[in-house]
Scaffold this motif. Structure first.
Motif, PDB file in Angstrom:
ATOM      1  N   UNK A  47      -1.231 -13.662   0.361  1.00  7.37           N
ATOM      2  CA  UNK A  47      -0.785 -13.508  -1.112  1.00  7.37           C
ATOM      3  C   UNK A  47      -0.221 -12.111  -1.615  1.00  7.37           C
ATOM      4  N   UNK A  48       0.555 -11.422  -0.054  1.00  5.77           N
ATOM      5  CA  UNK A  48       0.001  -9.991  -0.396  1.00  5.77           C
ATOM      6  C   UNK A  48       1.525  -8.987  -0.701  1.00  5.77           C
ATOM      7  N   UNK A  49       2.178  -9.758  -0.764  1.00  9.29           N
ATOM      8  CA  UNK A  49       3.573  -9.161  -1.176  1.00  9.29           C
ATOM      9  C   UNK A  49       4.598 -10.150  -1.585  1.00  9.29           C
ATOM     10  N   UNK A  50       5.316  -9.920  -2.368  1.00  5.97           N
ATOM     11  CA  UNK A  50       6.364 -10.854  -3.081  1.00  5.97           C
ATOM     12  C   UNK A  50       7.684  -9.768  -3.113  1.00  5.97           C
ATOM     13  N   UNK A  60      -2.299  -1.875   5.654  1.00  3.35           N
ATOM     14  CA  UNK A  60      -1.524  -2.288   4.702  1.00  3.35           C
ATOM     15  C   UNK A  60      -2.014  -2.310   2.952  1.00  3.35           C
ATOM     16  N   UNK A  61      -0.735  -1.404   2.031  1.00  5.79           N
ATOM     17  CA  UNK A  61      -1.484  -1.613   1.018  1.00  5.79           C
ATOM     18  C   UNK A  61      -0.243  -1.858   0.150  1.00  5.79           C
ATOM     19  N   UNK A  62      -0.698  -2.685  -0.995  1.00  2.00           N
ATOM     20  CA  UNK A  62       0.287  -2.778  -1.581  1.00  2.00           C
ATOM     21  C   UNK A  62       0.679  -2.354  -2.593  1.00  2.00           C
ATOM     22  N   UNK A  63       1.633  -0.624  -2.902  1.00  2.00           N
ATOM     23  CA  UNK A  63       1.620   0.130  -3.651  1.00  2.00           C
ATOM     24  C   UNK A  63       2.513  -0.700  -4.905  1.00  2.00           C
ATOM     25  N   UNK A  64       2.760  -2.010  -5.334  1.00  2.00           N
ATOM     26  CA  UNK A  64       2.889  -2.362  -6.639  1.00  2.00           C
ATOM     27  C   UNK A  64       2.489  -2.826  -6.944  1.00  2.00           C
ATOM     28  N   UNK A  65       1.000  -3.514  -6.464  1.00  3.91           N
ATOM     29  CA  UNK A  65       0.535  -4.608  -7.091  1.00  3.91           C
ATOM     30  C   UNK A  65      -1.163  -3.299  -7.095  1.00  3.91           C
ATOM     31  N   UNK A  66      -1.812  -2.669  -6.413  1.00  2.00           N
ATOM     32  CA  UNK A  66      -2.996  -2.365  -6.520  1.00  2.00           C
ATOM     33  C   UNK A  66      -2.985  -1.110  -7.014  1.00  2.00           C
ATOM     34  N   UNK A  67      -3.801  -0.903  -8.161  1.00  2.00           N
ATOM     35  CA  UNK A  67      -4.032   0.626  -9.089  1.00  2.00           C
ATOM     36  C   UNK A  67      -5.284   0.875  -8.006  1.00  2.00           C
ATOM     37  N   UNK A  68      -4.716   2.216  -6.751  1.00  2.00           N
ATOM     38  CA  UNK A  68      -5.888   2.538  -5.626  1.00  2.00           C
ATOM     39  C   UNK A  68      -6.593   4.141  -6.774  1.00  2.00           C
ATOM     40  N   UNK A  69      -5.673   4.601  -7.940  1.00  2.00           N
ATOM     41  CA  UNK A  69      -7.035   5.336  -8.145  1.00  2.00           C
ATOM     42  C   UNK A  69      -7.589   4.903  -8.848  1.00  2.00           C
TER      43      UNK A  69
END
Length: 344
Positions: free
Chosen positions: A109-112, A128-137
């Motif tokens: 369920x990584x991407x929508x 691969x990192x989801x920029x839409x759902x993960x707050x990387x900071x």
């Protein structure tokens, strides 16, 4: 081809954080059709990134499943990682447009549909990192170690080491007023390279271990030049600089021949009617002739092609010359017929 939508607030924050940490990456928007069919376009920026990182060169790849390239890949979530593979290929159908697909994106369920994710190439592996759902900071600020946090800081440390080394040299060797080697526009830049032990750089390669150095007089109003690149004449209507001058040039006062010293903008045409047009669906940057009167939506109607560049080649040129850049501002003064400068 689907154009990537603008970043939302979290995506913008993530992109800024990665850039601040000197983590190089490329981005892809997942479309609903792409998610259903397990297929994504390898856009010009993706292709340039893979080539620059020595991951894959689509230009040399033949069409067909037998020429598919498989790259080990980790899907990174906030607290875990999943090993999978990314397929890089050019189908037999149509023109063999470059494609890619990251396997297992549905399983975890990584991407929508409509999400944007970043691909980071590091030591021959893709992440691969989801920029839409993960707050990387937020993940990196947490006291808990995670695969995503470890990756960000490992890449950042490796990038920072050379930058810190160069910054240390600048601070150690350029602390006071210094005479420029020659009294010329290039005098400060040449002196800076000499002081840092860098040979003169006529090539297109960066100056110091992958870092380009640009020196600039503080009082100068001259624009900084990132790089120069002639149009690709084979795909241009006009086949030389001389042909452009003949068609759009003017005769300056006191001269008896045509000249053309102009600035082109993507916002509006210049007095000669020339401007820039980005054509992402074609992978081109065009220099075109436009109507001088804006349309109701504020754009200008294109009248004629002039010259063109392939976006992927411009992207590669920028990465080659400005993979990382130090901008040195210098205060200057004249004494005894010589120019003196000091780094600000």
């Amino acid at each position: 081809m689907i154009h990537m939508r603008p970043y939302n607030a979290l995506e913008t924050k993530n992109v800024k954080f990665l850039v601040d940490k000197q983590v190089e990456f490329t981005t892809i928007q997942i479309t609903e059709t792409g998610l259903k069919k397990s297929i994504l376009d390898a856009t010009a920026s993706v292709r340039a990134y893979f080539k620059e990182k020595n991951v894959h060169d689509y230009e040399t790849q033949l069409q067909g499943p037998e020429h598919k390239r498989i790259i080990n890949t980790y899907i990174l979530t906030e607290d875990a990682q999943y090993l999978t593979k990314t397929s890089l290929y050019r189908p037999v159908t149509k023109k063999g447009d470059p494609r890619l697909w990251v396997n297992k994106v549905r399983d975890v369920e990584f991407l929508r549909a409509n999400d944007i994710f970043a691909i980071i190439a590091h030591r021959g592996i893709l992440f691969a990192v989801n920029l839409t759902t993960i707050n990387i900071e937020k993940v990196c600020a947490s006291p808990i170690d995670t695969p995503l946090k470890d990756l960000i800081f490992e890449v950042s440390r490796e990038k920072s080491s050379v930058s810190d080394e160069l910054l240390g040299l600048i601070k150690d060797r350029m602390t006071d007023w210094m005479p420029a080697e020659i009294l010329a526009d290039t005098g400060i830049g040449r002196t800076v390279e000499t002081i840092l032990g860098i040979d003169m750089n006529p090539s297109k390669a960066p100056d110091y271990k992958g870092i380009e150095i640009k020196s600039h007089r503080e009082a100068s109003r001259v624009r900084n030049t990132l790089f120069t690149q002639a149009p690709e004449w084979a795909i241009s209507r006009l086949k030389s600089g001389r042909a452009i001058v003949e068609e759009y040039g003017y005769i300056p006062e006191g001269y008896n021949h045509k000249s053309l010293h102009v600035t082109l903008s993507a916002n509006r045409p210049n007095p000669q009617g020339l401007g820039l047009l980005v054509q992402p669906q074609l992978g081109l940057l065009e220099a075109d002739e436009f109507s001088p009167v804006a349309l109701e939506d504020g754009t200008f109607r294109k009248r004629n092609d002039v010259a063109a560049w392939q976006l992927i080649n411009l992207h590669e040129r920028l990465l080659t010359k400005h993979h990382e850049t130090f901008w040195i501002d210098a205060e200057t003064k004249k004494e005894g017929g010589r120019e003196l400068f000091r780094v600000i």
